[in-house]
Design an enzyme around this catalytic site. Structure first.
Site, PDB file in Angstrom:
ATOM      1  CG  ASP A  30     -15.835 -14.454  -2.013  1.00 47.94           C
ATOM      2  OD1 ASP A  30     -15.519 -13.879  -1.949  1.00 47.94           O
ATOM      3  OD2 ASP A  30     -17.353 -15.183  -3.380  1.00 47.94           O
ATOM      4  CD  GLU A 150      -8.481  -2.209   3.233  1.00 43.97           C
ATOM      5  OE1 GLU A 150      -7.515  -1.641   3.344  1.00 43.97           O
ATOM      6  OE2 GLU A 150      -9.954  -1.167   2.457  1.00 43.97           O
ATOM      7  CG  PHE A 151      -4.838   1.360   7.826  1.00 49.07           C
ATOM      8  CD1 PHE A 151      -5.741   3.292   7.126  1.00 49.07           C
ATOM      9  CD2 PHE A 151      -5.059   1.093   8.567  1.00 49.07           C
ATOM     10  CE1 PHE A 151      -6.879   3.169   8.854  1.00 49.07           C
ATOM     11  CE2 PHE A 151      -6.093   2.075   9.662  1.00 49.07           C
ATOM     12  CZ  PHE A 151      -7.015   2.784   9.540  1.00 49.07           C
ATOM     13  CG  LEU A 152      -4.460  -4.230   4.116  1.00 49.76           C
ATOM     14  CD1 LEU A 152      -5.609  -5.798   3.943  1.00 49.76           C
ATOM     15  CD2 LEU A 152      -3.053  -4.523   4.203  1.00 49.76           C
ATOM     16  CG  ASN A 207      -8.122   5.491   2.097  1.00 53.50           C
ATOM     17  OD1 ASN A 207      -7.029   5.717   3.077  1.00 53.50           O
ATOM     18  ND2 ASN A 207      -9.020   4.489   1.827  1.00 53.50           N
ATOM     19  CG  LEU A 249       4.119  14.768  -1.005  1.00 53.30           C
ATOM     20  CD1 LEU A 249       4.843  15.777  -0.465  1.00 53.30           C
ATOM     21  CD2 LEU A 249       2.684  15.832  -1.750  1.00 53.30           C
ATOM     22  CB  CYS A 259      -9.638   2.486  -1.225  1.00 52.87           C
ATOM     23  SG  CYS A 259      -9.547   0.974  -1.002  1.00 52.87           S
TER      24      CYS A 259
HETATM   25  C1  UDX Z   1     -12.424  -4.537   0.454  1.00 55.75           C
HETATM   26  C2  UDX Z   1     -13.597  -3.455   1.300  1.00 55.75           C
HETATM   27  O1  UDX Z   1     -14.229  -4.632   2.103  1.00 55.75           O
HETATM   28  C3  UDX Z   1     -14.180  -2.501   1.029  1.00 55.75           C
HETATM   29  O2  UDX Z   1     -14.913  -1.834   2.356  1.00 55.75           O
HETATM   30  C4  UDX Z   1     -12.622  -1.328   1.317  1.00 55.75           C
HETATM   31  O3  UDX Z   1     -13.184  -0.070   0.793  1.00 55.75           O
HETATM   32  C5  UDX Z   1     -12.244  -1.545  -0.453  1.00 55.75           C
HETATM   33  O4  UDX Z   1     -11.712  -3.541   0.402  1.00 55.75           O
HETATM   34  P1  UDX Z   1     -12.121  -5.723  -1.865  1.00 55.75           P
HETATM   35  O5  UDX Z   1     -11.801  -6.072  -1.031  1.00 55.75           O
HETATM   36  O6  UDX Z   1     -11.286  -4.540  -2.930  1.00 55.75           O
HETATM   37  O7  UDX Z   1     -13.070  -4.836  -0.755  1.00 55.75           O
HETATM   38  O8  UDX Z   1     -13.548  -6.162  -2.861  1.00 55.75           O
HETATM   39  P2  UDX Z   1     -13.396  -7.204  -3.787  1.00 55.75           P
HETATM   40  O9  UDX Z   1     -12.073  -7.612  -4.201  1.00 55.75           O
HETATM   41  O10 UDX Z   1     -14.903  -6.755  -4.252  1.00 55.75           O
HETATM   42  O11 UDX Z   1     -14.186  -8.227  -2.795  1.00 55.75           O
HETATM   43  C6  UDX Z   1     -15.381  -8.450  -1.967  1.00 55.75           C
HETATM   44  C7  UDX Z   1     -15.384 -10.204  -2.049  1.00 55.75           C
HETATM   45  O12 UDX Z   1     -16.505 -10.371  -1.605  1.00 55.75           O
HETATM   46  C8  UDX Z   1     -16.190 -10.892  -3.601  1.00 55.75           C
HETATM   47  O13 UDX Z   1     -15.395 -12.374  -3.780  1.00 55.75           O
HETATM   48  C9  UDX Z   1     -17.571 -11.100  -3.696  1.00 55.75           C
HETATM   49  O14 UDX Z   1     -17.810 -12.337  -3.640  1.00 55.75           O
HETATM   50  C10 UDX Z   1     -17.464 -11.397  -2.317  1.00 55.75           C
HETATM   51  N1  UDX Z   1     -19.076 -11.379  -1.286  1.00 55.75           N
HETATM   52  C11 UDX Z   1     -20.016  -9.944  -1.704  1.00 55.75           C
HETATM   53  C12 UDX Z   1     -19.573 -12.067  -0.634  1.00 55.75           C
HETATM   54  O15 UDX Z   1     -18.819 -13.051  -0.431  1.00 55.75           O
HETATM   55  N2  UDX Z   1     -20.367 -11.668   0.138  1.00 55.75           N
HETATM   56  C13 UDX Z   1     -21.201 -10.993   0.003  1.00 55.75           C
HETATM   57  O16 UDX Z   1     -22.373 -11.125   0.090  1.00 55.75           O
HETATM   58  C14 UDX Z   1     -20.654 -10.043  -0.855  1.00 55.75           C
HETATM   59  C1  UDX Z   2      -5.283   2.966  -0.445  1.00 55.64           C
HETATM   60  C2  UDX Z   2      -4.603   3.130   0.507  1.00 55.64           C
HETATM   61  O1  UDX Z   2      -3.030   3.497   0.286  1.00 55.64           O
HETATM   62  C3  UDX Z   2      -5.039   1.772   1.575  1.00 55.64           C
HETATM   63  O2  UDX Z   2      -4.255   2.326   3.543  1.00 55.64           O
HETATM   64  C4  UDX Z   2      -5.875   1.647   1.638  1.00 55.64           C
HETATM   65  O3  UDX Z   2      -7.120   2.250   2.335  1.00 55.64           O
HETATM   66  C5  UDX Z   2      -6.597   1.485   0.213  1.00 55.64           C
HETATM   67  O4  UDX Z   2      -6.731   2.307  -0.293  1.00 55.64           O
HETATM   68  P1  UDX Z   2      -4.309   2.182  -3.065  1.00 55.64           P
HETATM   69  O5  UDX Z   2      -5.617   2.467  -3.241  1.00 55.64           O
HETATM   70  O6  UDX Z   2      -4.245   0.592  -3.077  1.00 55.64           O
HETATM   71  O7  UDX Z   2      -4.466   1.954  -1.112  1.00 55.64           O
HETATM   72  O8  UDX Z   2      -3.405   2.391  -3.281  1.00 55.64           O
HETATM   73  P2  UDX Z   2      -2.522   3.322  -2.979  1.00 55.64           P
HETATM   74  O9  UDX Z   2      -0.672   3.486  -2.765  1.00 55.64           O
HETATM   75  O10 UDX Z   2      -2.521   3.921  -1.686  1.00 55.64           O
HETATM   76  O11 UDX Z   2      -2.794   4.564  -4.268  1.00 55.64           O
HETATM   77  C6  UDX Z   2      -3.260   4.599  -5.053  1.00 55.64           C
HETATM   78  C7  UDX Z   2      -3.908   5.680  -5.999  1.00 55.64           C
HETATM   79  O12 UDX Z   2      -3.323   6.910  -5.791  1.00 55.64           O
HETATM   80  C8  UDX Z   2      -3.193   5.141  -7.111  1.00 55.64           C
HETATM   81  O13 UDX Z   2      -3.897   5.735  -8.470  1.00 55.64           O
HETATM   82  C9  UDX Z   2      -1.605   6.468  -7.266  1.00 55.64           C
HETATM   83  O14 UDX Z   2      -1.416   6.415  -8.431  1.00 55.64           O
HETATM   84  C10 UDX Z   2      -2.287   7.437  -6.074  1.00 55.64           C
HETATM   85  N1  UDX Z   2      -0.841   8.028  -6.053  1.00 55.64           N
HETATM   86  C11 UDX Z   2       0.020   7.478  -5.239  1.00 55.64           C
HETATM   87  C12 UDX Z   2      -0.413   8.938  -6.709  1.00 55.64           C
HETATM   88  O15 UDX Z   2      -0.921   9.455  -7.597  1.00 55.64           O
HETATM   89  N2  UDX Z   2       0.451   9.820  -6.115  1.00 55.64           N
HETATM   90  C13 UDX Z   2       1.569   9.031  -4.991  1.00 55.64           C
HETATM   91  O16 UDX Z   2       1.895  10.156  -4.436  1.00 55.64           O
HETATM   92  C14 UDX Z   2       0.635   8.496  -4.764  1.00 55.64           C
END
Ligand code: UDX
Ligand code: UDX
Length: 434
Positions: A30, A150-152, A207, A249, A259
């Site tokens: 990072d 990713e689907f996390l 998504n 739902l 996301c």
């Molecule tokens: C991720 C995915 O990568 C994004 O595309 C997806 O849609 C959502 O999840 P996320 O893990 O949530 O993003 O990002 P964030 O928590 O903001 O962390 C990104 C990390 O990358 C930071 O720690 C930042 O310091 C690091 N980073 C950023 C680098 O190491 N190098 C860079 O050039 C930019």
């Molecule tokens: C999402 C995707 O599910 C995951 O696969 C990955 O692509 C990252 O983005 P995340 O955003 O961590 O994950 O949470 P998720 O459990 O999908 O919920 C997203 C939002 O939808 C939350 O604000 C949640 O409250 C809302 N939600 C979810 C609803 O309002 N109703 C539902 O039935 C389910």
């Protein structure tokens, strides 16, 4: 296997740590020096169930943290890009970080590597990464670029990674995809191998579809309010039809997080850039933001003028089991309440340290009861388990008015009414079965 993961955000950190737990040697890189130093000491920057134990088990043996991209690239065969791809001004996907990392990887290539995009990137990004690596990398070194979206879900990211329903791998050469598939082999899940662009599209389509389900049910829910039906019973009745299913739902305050809002806007923009106008998805976004206003209207109607009133807000994070505040409904709802003169007491089991700087004029409380003291209404914005198990007798004695306005439908309206509360859920009509 020797794996490098660039980016230790929600996605990169969970991915790297779980790969190490599967027995691989993983280096997480990072640019944020402070974050890396803390991770080296075992201090974790995010709240994610199960992650701490995994880091404890693997740190220093198979799991390493560094800011040194050069060494990390040179000592690995697989390099995952998991940096953030934030939304730009018009909702377009900002790919600056991915491009910067691709260039950095290219400059340190010392032999054949597979470069894998895990970040959510516009369709066609795999080709752009290839061009960057070609341009800045040594001419005598070969590489493959693979897409592995990713689907996390935050809050269950470790389980989602270790027990996935599917893994998607896109590549222009099958041999590269198969090598990446080896990393996931111990998980014994279906592995879908596609071309690069289809894999990139699978992520957005998945998504956007889930977000559409949520906006769909929120509209049904609002109509339930009008006609007196109960959306939870409606969903139950729908869910036994396997063509529909029961997940995603839950009606309520709409989707937040890093996301769904970003990816749906991103896909609309990708459409525009490719001379395609989405009609459905802009509506999905609008319904979603209207849902917050719809909740506020319920509050105004029930509480009346907010001037001088006290409101308890339970839950700040965009969903339970995370401290992530990105696009959380609380960010829209709380300022609207304070602007109308309400005194707002908030409580969230884990998001408060992160949320402290985000709200002005609110009182952060130690527990849900402290927040509810003298409240004219308790508002539920995040469905933490802690709120489901609340002691209603105790609560009733503390509040000024026994009113619960539940944006997440965590209670049974009839049970709550029997406990002497006025209960307003989302789409929980007035009809009862006798
Ligand atoms: C991720 C995915 O990568 C994004 O595309 C997806 O849609 C959502 O999840 P996320 O893990 O949530 O993003 O990002 P964030 O928590 O903001 O962390 C990104 C990390 O990358 C930071 O720690 C930042 O310091 C690091 N980073 C950023 C680098 O190491 N190098 C860079 O050039 C930019
Ligand atoms: C999402 C995707 O599910 C995951 O696969 C990955 O692509 C990252 O983005 P995340 O955003 O961590 O994950 O949470 P998720 O459990 O999908 O919920 C997203 C939002 O939808 C939350 O604000 C949640 O409250 C809302 N939600 C979810 C609803 O309002 N109703 C539902 O039935 C389910």
């Amino acid at each position: 296997m020797r794996i490098t993961v660039v980016g230790t955000g929600y996605v990169g950190l969970v991915t790297g740590c779980c790969f190490a737990d599967l027995g691989n040697v993983v280096t997480c890189v990072d640019v944020n020096r402070k974050k890396v130093q803390e991770l080296q000491k075992g201090i974790i920057p995010i709240y994610e169930p199960g992650l701490e134990e995994i880091i404890k088990r693997n740190r220093g043996q198979r799991l390493f943290f560094t800011t040194d991209l050069s060494k990390a690239v040179q000592t690995s065969d697989f390099i995952f890009i998991a940096v953030n791809t934030p939304p730009g001004k018009n909702g377009e996907v900002d790919i600056t970080n991915v491009k910067a990392v691709a260039k950095g990887i290219a400059q340190h290539l010392n032999g054949y590597k597979i470069i894998i995009n895990k970040s959510t990137v516009p369709i066609g990004m795999g080709d752009i990464v290839s061009q960057i690596v070609q341009k800045y990398g040594p001419s005598n070194v070969s590489f493959d670029v693979v897409s592995n979206p990713e689907f996390l879900r935050e809050g269950s990211a470790v389980a989602d990674l270790l027990r996935p329903e599917r893994v998607v791998i896109g590549a222009s050469r099958r041999s590269a995809a198969q090598k990446v598939a080896e990393i996931y082999k111990p998980l014994q899940c279906p592995i879908v191998i596609t071309d690069l662009k289809s894999a990139e599209m699978i992520k957005y389509a998945s998504n956007a579809f889930l977000a559409t389900k949520i906006s769909f049910i929120n509209e049904i829910s609002n109509l339930c309010d009008q006609v007196g039906a109960d959306v939870q019973q409606v969903v139950k009745g729908m869910s036994y039809d396997s063509r529909i299913g029961g997940q995603f739902l839950n009606a309520g305050l709409g989707f937040g997080g890093s996301c769904f809002p970003k990816d749906v806007s991103g896909l609309v923009q990708i459409g525009k850039n490719n001379k395609f106008k989405f009609r459905l998805l802009p509506e999905v976004l609008e319904i979603n933001s209207d849902q917050r206003q719809y909740f506020l209207k319920k509050v105004y109607r029930e509480v009346g003028s907010l001037k001088g009133k006290t409101l308890a807000v339970w839950g700040l994070a965009f969903k339970p089991n995370t401290d992530d505040m990105r696009e959380a409904p609380s960010l829209t709802i709380i300022p609207a309440l304070t602007a109308k003169g309400a005194k707002v007491n908030v409580y969230d089991p884990v998001a408060m340290p992160r949320a402290k700087s985000m709200f002005k004029k609110v009182k952060f409380c130690k527990n849900p009861y402290e927040a509810a003291k003298n409240a004219d209404a308790v508002l539920i914005l995040t469905e933490w388990n802690e709120f489901i198990q609340v002691d209603f007798q105790k609560l009733k004695k503390i509040v000024r008015k026994s009113v619960i306005i539940d944006g997440r439908n965590i209670y049974d309206p009839i049970e709550i009414a029997e406990k002497g509360f006025v209960y307003l859920g989302m789409g929980r009509g007035a009809s009862r079965i006798f």
